[in-house]
Design an enzyme around this catalytic site. Structure first.
Site, PDB file in Angstrom:
ATOM      1  N   GLU A 126       0.831  -1.202   0.000  1.00  0.00           N
ATOM      2  CA  GLU A 126       0.000   0.000   0.000  1.00  0.00           C
ATOM      3  C   GLU A 126       0.863   1.249   0.000  1.00  0.00           C
ATOM      4  O   GLU A 126       0.565   2.241  -0.676  1.00  0.00           O
ATOM      5  CB  GLU A 126      -0.929  -0.015   1.216  1.00  0.00           C
ATOM      6  CG  GLU A 126      -2.008  -1.085   1.114  1.00  0.00           C
ATOM      7  CD  GLU A 126      -2.822  -1.225   2.385  1.00  0.00           C
ATOM      8  OE1 GLU A 126      -4.055  -1.244   2.300  1.00  0.00           O
ATOM      9  OE2 GLU A 126      -2.215  -1.322   3.474  1.00  0.00           O
ATOM     10  N   GLU A 146      -3.702  -9.480   3.880  1.00  0.00           N
ATOM     11  CA  GLU A 146      -4.457  -9.146   5.097  1.00  0.00           C
ATOM     12  C   GLU A 146      -5.608 -10.106   5.402  1.00  0.00           C
ATOM     13  O   GLU A 146      -5.783 -10.490   6.573  1.00  0.00           O
ATOM     14  CB  GLU A 146      -4.990  -7.706   5.014  1.00  0.00           C
ATOM     15  CG  GLU A 146      -3.944  -6.633   5.251  1.00  0.00           C
ATOM     16  CD  GLU A 146      -3.266  -6.165   3.981  1.00  0.00           C
ATOM     17  OE1 GLU A 146      -2.658  -5.089   3.982  1.00  0.00           O
ATOM     18  OE2 GLU A 146      -3.340  -6.912   2.964  1.00  0.00           O
TER      19      GLU A 146
END
Length: 272
Positions: A126, A146
């Protein structure tokens, strides 16, 4: 400003921000995250800084958010000594603040180059995707794992990845937590260039040097227009007003460029 978990260097217009937690593959602690954004703000406000390079010390770029416990159950690198459960609860509670910080990166006026020297997973990917250009080691591995630990890629990954690669490929990565190689990332268009590990920083600096050849205010308004224009249709983006555009149009650099071209010399940019 004194930093604990990053190294900050300004040289010849290029700021290098190096994440410095190599013992945990530069996994993001709260302090590291705060220092990264503080360093970006420092560079954005410094008239001598024109391009930012973000990289990691050691074998990894950033392995995501640090969830590794010490033997006593405390978080590594967390000066508050909180437990993992406390950390997760706090992360979820502050999720919107985390997202705001990543959006803030995209709004910085100066270009950011990610020099991805190794693993970029979860928050690490990210972080790289929030940069404008990505240079990646051909040995790097990236992904958004995640969901495999009960999280989501909530710092921009869910929204950024489908905007940077084909939608179905993005969904495949998001919904399975699958990791991909640097070569796959390049073929998907996520990465600007892949090189041998020992060439990552030199290549990032080469890209930065090419940016330095351009007028600073032209770069600033170009970045703003590209990102803000994503909110609109093409026609709306062409008609929209951008706060940096007037500065650029009224600048001496706007006149210096054509003048230098006609005189067959290098332009003398003043960012004014």
């Amino acid at each position: 400003m004194a930093y604990q978990d990053i190294e900050y260097e300004l040289k010849e217009g290029i700021v290098t921000v190096t994440m410095n937690r190599p013992d945990v593959m530069n996994a993001l602690s709260e302090n590291l995250e705060e220092e990264i954004h503080a360093a970006f703000d420092q560079a954005d406000e410094d008239p001598d800084a024109r391009v930012i390079i973000l990289t990691g010390r050691g074998a990894g770029f950033c392995a995501g958010y640090d969830q590794s416990p010490k033997k006593d159950g405390k978080k590594k690198g967390d000066p508050t000594g909180r437990s993992i459960a406390d950390f997760i609860e706090g992360w979820q509670r502050n999720d919107s603040k985390i997202s705001d910080k990543w959006v803030h990166m995209w709004k910085l006026g100066k270009p950011i180059i990610a020099a991805v020297n190794g693993y970029a997973l979860g928050g690490g990917l990210e972080l790289a995707m929030a940069c404008d250009i990505i240079i990646m080691s051909n040995k790097a591995v990236i992904g958004l794992p995640e969901p495999r630990v009960g999280f989501i890629a909530g710092a921009g990954g869910i929204h950024k990845l489908p905007r940077q690669i084909p939608f179905k490929r993005a969904m495949g990565m998001i919904l399975t937590g699958k990791k991909i190689t640097a070569q796959e990332a390049y073929e998907l268009g996520l990465v600007n260039e892949i090189v041998d590990p020992d060439l990552v920083m030199d290549t990032a600096k080469k890209w930065a040097s090419e940016i330095l050849e351009c007028a600073p205010l032209s770069i600033r308004v170009s970045k703003q227009m590209a990102y803000e224009g994503l909110k609109y249709s093409f026609e709306e983006a062409m008609e929209a007003e951008y706060s940096e555009e007037e500065k650029y149009q009224n600048s001496s650099d706007h006149r210096e460029g054509p003048k230098a071209f006609s005189e067959k010399r290098k332009p003398n940019w003043t960012a004014s």
